[in-house]
Design a protein around this motif. Structure first.
Motif, PDB file in Angstrom:
ATOM      1  N   ARG A 111      -9.770   1.982   0.318  1.00 38.34           N
ATOM      2  CA  ARG A 111      -8.603   2.614   0.934  1.00 38.34           C
ATOM      3  C   ARG A 111      -8.660   2.482   2.457  1.00 38.34           C
ATOM      4  O   ARG A 111      -9.680   2.115   3.034  1.00 38.34           O
ATOM      5  N   HIS A 113      -1.215   8.105   0.071  1.00 36.37           N
ATOM      6  CA  HIS A 113      -1.923   9.026  -0.810  1.00 36.37           C
ATOM      7  C   HIS A 113      -1.953  10.444  -0.249  1.00 36.37           C
ATOM      8  O   HIS A 113      -1.691  11.405  -0.969  1.00 36.37           O
ATOM      9  N   GLU A 114      -2.293  10.577   1.014  1.00 31.51           N
ATOM     10  CA  GLU A 114      -2.364  11.890   1.662  1.00 31.51           C
ATOM     11  C   GLU A 114      -2.077  11.722   3.145  1.00 31.51           C
ATOM     12  O   GLU A 114      -2.259  10.644   3.701  1.00 31.51           O
ATOM     13  N   GLY A 126      -9.212   4.793  -5.870  1.00 27.35           N
ATOM     14  CA  GLY A 126     -10.102   5.387  -4.880  1.00 27.35           C
ATOM     15  C   GLY A 126     -10.985   4.374  -4.182  1.00 27.35           C
ATOM     16  O   GLY A 126     -11.797   4.737  -3.327  1.00 27.35           O
ATOM     17  N   TYR A 177       0.845  -1.200   0.000  1.00 28.13           N
ATOM     18  CA  TYR A 177       0.000   0.000   0.000  1.00 28.13           C
ATOM     19  C   TYR A 177       0.883   1.254   0.000  1.00 28.13           C
ATOM     20  O   TYR A 177       1.902   1.308   0.679  1.00 28.13           O
ATOM     21  N   GLN A 178       0.435   2.259  -0.765  1.00 27.06           N
ATOM     22  CA  GLN A 178       1.179   3.493  -0.916  1.00 27.06           C
ATOM     23  C   GLN A 178       0.465   4.655  -0.233  1.00 27.06           C
ATOM     24  O   GLN A 178      -0.767   4.671  -0.149  1.00 27.06           O
ATOM     25  N   GLY A 184      -4.574   3.623  -7.385  1.00 26.59           N
ATOM     26  CA  GLY A 184      -5.136   4.965  -7.470  1.00 26.59           C
ATOM     27  C   GLY A 184      -6.609   4.996  -7.806  1.00 26.59           C
ATOM     28  O   GLY A 184      -7.137   6.045  -8.187  1.00 26.59           O
ATOM     29  N   GLY A 192      -8.716  12.732   3.413  1.00 23.83           N
ATOM     30  CA  GLY A 192      -8.692  11.756   2.339  1.00 23.83           C
ATOM     31  C   GLY A 192      -9.787  11.927   1.321  1.00 23.83           C
ATOM     32  O   GLY A 192      -9.784  11.234   0.296  1.00 23.83           O
TER      33      GLY A 192
END
Length: 312
Positions: free
Chosen positions: A66, A31-32, A63, A28-29, A61, A289
């Motif tokens: 998450r 995002h914010e 959406g 997992y990366q 990416g 998010g």
């Protein structure tokens, strides 16, 4: 009505450690990320004097599916323990599809999580069979990872080594009540089974043989990620229900809420309340998010917190 589960919120003890774990174990990366605003206190049920940080991570990416991580300067207590294992009710686990359940289990343990055993084989239906492993992240949050032995084509291609969040599991002592609530929100039954096989005790990590009633619900019959799953231990009628509702608040550690997108919050919130949901708070603010939203937080039938949001 409302969407499938778009986002799940986890309370963790150390944000940087959690980010490292989910990157190394699941791929997992980030995002914010940001500071937790006191304006969120009524929606998320925390003391506004507390200071904390948030981060949103995901497998891709899209959406979908998450995870929002919350960590406060003074971490709280773990939600699940030996005392409420069999009669607790509320969010219990997150479920992920992966290419290889054994490799993912090994990545979880290498990154600082834990697993009691190697993946177990079980047949979900005549068409579907999986290898399934129950794991914990470094905070003891339960992560169920599985790979298909048969029937994976029924759920489509897997674009990443580990999927977006497929399912959020809810422990309940009244499965009919819980299923009826989510069906009224537009979820449909994917499977409904009593699980009773020799490997179940090992799979769940229980201290005794168990049977469970398990129901998996899919949104609108075709949206694969963001499902909800209910399970109830059978043969334990003598145990009174123990909702985690009052404990599942920041800064405590565990699964705190599930977020669903709304296209018409006013009417959809009214419908949820008519089904027995209980309003916690409603605000218009920057939702971590997501962005500027009209947001309502409500309790579901097992005391689980749902975050309903309509972007503005």
């Amino acid at each position: 009505m409302l969407s499938e589960v778009k986002l799940v919120t986890l309370g963790v003890s150390d944000l940087d450690r959690a980010l490292s774990f989910y990157r190394e174990a699941l791929g997992y990366q980030l995002h914010e990320r940001g500071e937790i605003s006191p304006q969120l206190a009524s929606l998320w049920r925390f003391d506004p004097a507390l200071h904390g940080r948030w981060a949103v991570i995901g497998a891709d990416g899209s959406g979908l599916g998450r995870i929002r991580l919350l960590a406060f300067d003074t971490p709280g207590q773990r939600l699940w323990n030996a005392d409420n294992l069999y009669n607790g009710s509320g969010y219990y686990a997150l479920n992920f599809r992966c290419r290889d359940a054994l490799a993912t289990m090994q990545a979880v343990t290498a990154a600082g999580g834990s697993s009691a055993h190697e993946p177990s084989y079980w047949e979900v239906s005549e068409q579907v069979a999986v290898r399934d492993s129950i794991n914990d992240d470094p905070d003891g949050i339960r992560l169920d990872v599985f790979s298909y032995e048969r029937g994976g084509e029924l759920r489509g291609a897997l674009e990443t080594e580990v999927s977006v969040v497929q399912t959020i599991a809810i422990a309940t002592r009244n499965i009919a009540r819980s299923v009826a609530f989510y069906q009224a929100l537009g979820f449909e039954t994917l499977f409904d089974r009593v699980l009773d096989f020799p490997e179940l005790q090992e799979l769940l990590g229980t201290d005794r043989p168990v049977r469970i009633h398990n129901v998996n619900l899919i949104k609108d019959g075709h949206i694969v990620p963001g499902r909800v799953e209910m399970f109830a231990y059978l043969d334990m009628e003598h145990l009174a229900e123990a909702p985690l509702r009052d404990a599942a608040v920041p800064p405590n550690i565990g699964i705190l809420s599930a977020s669903l997108h709304s296209a018409a919050l006013e009417s959809e919130l009214a419908a949820v309340l008519a089904l027995g949901g209980q309003l916690i708070a409603r605000e218009r603010l920057e939702l971590p998010g997501v962005g500027l939203c009209d947001v309502a937080s409500v309790f579901g039938p097992d005391g689980e917190q749902l975050e309903l949001y309509q972007p503005l």
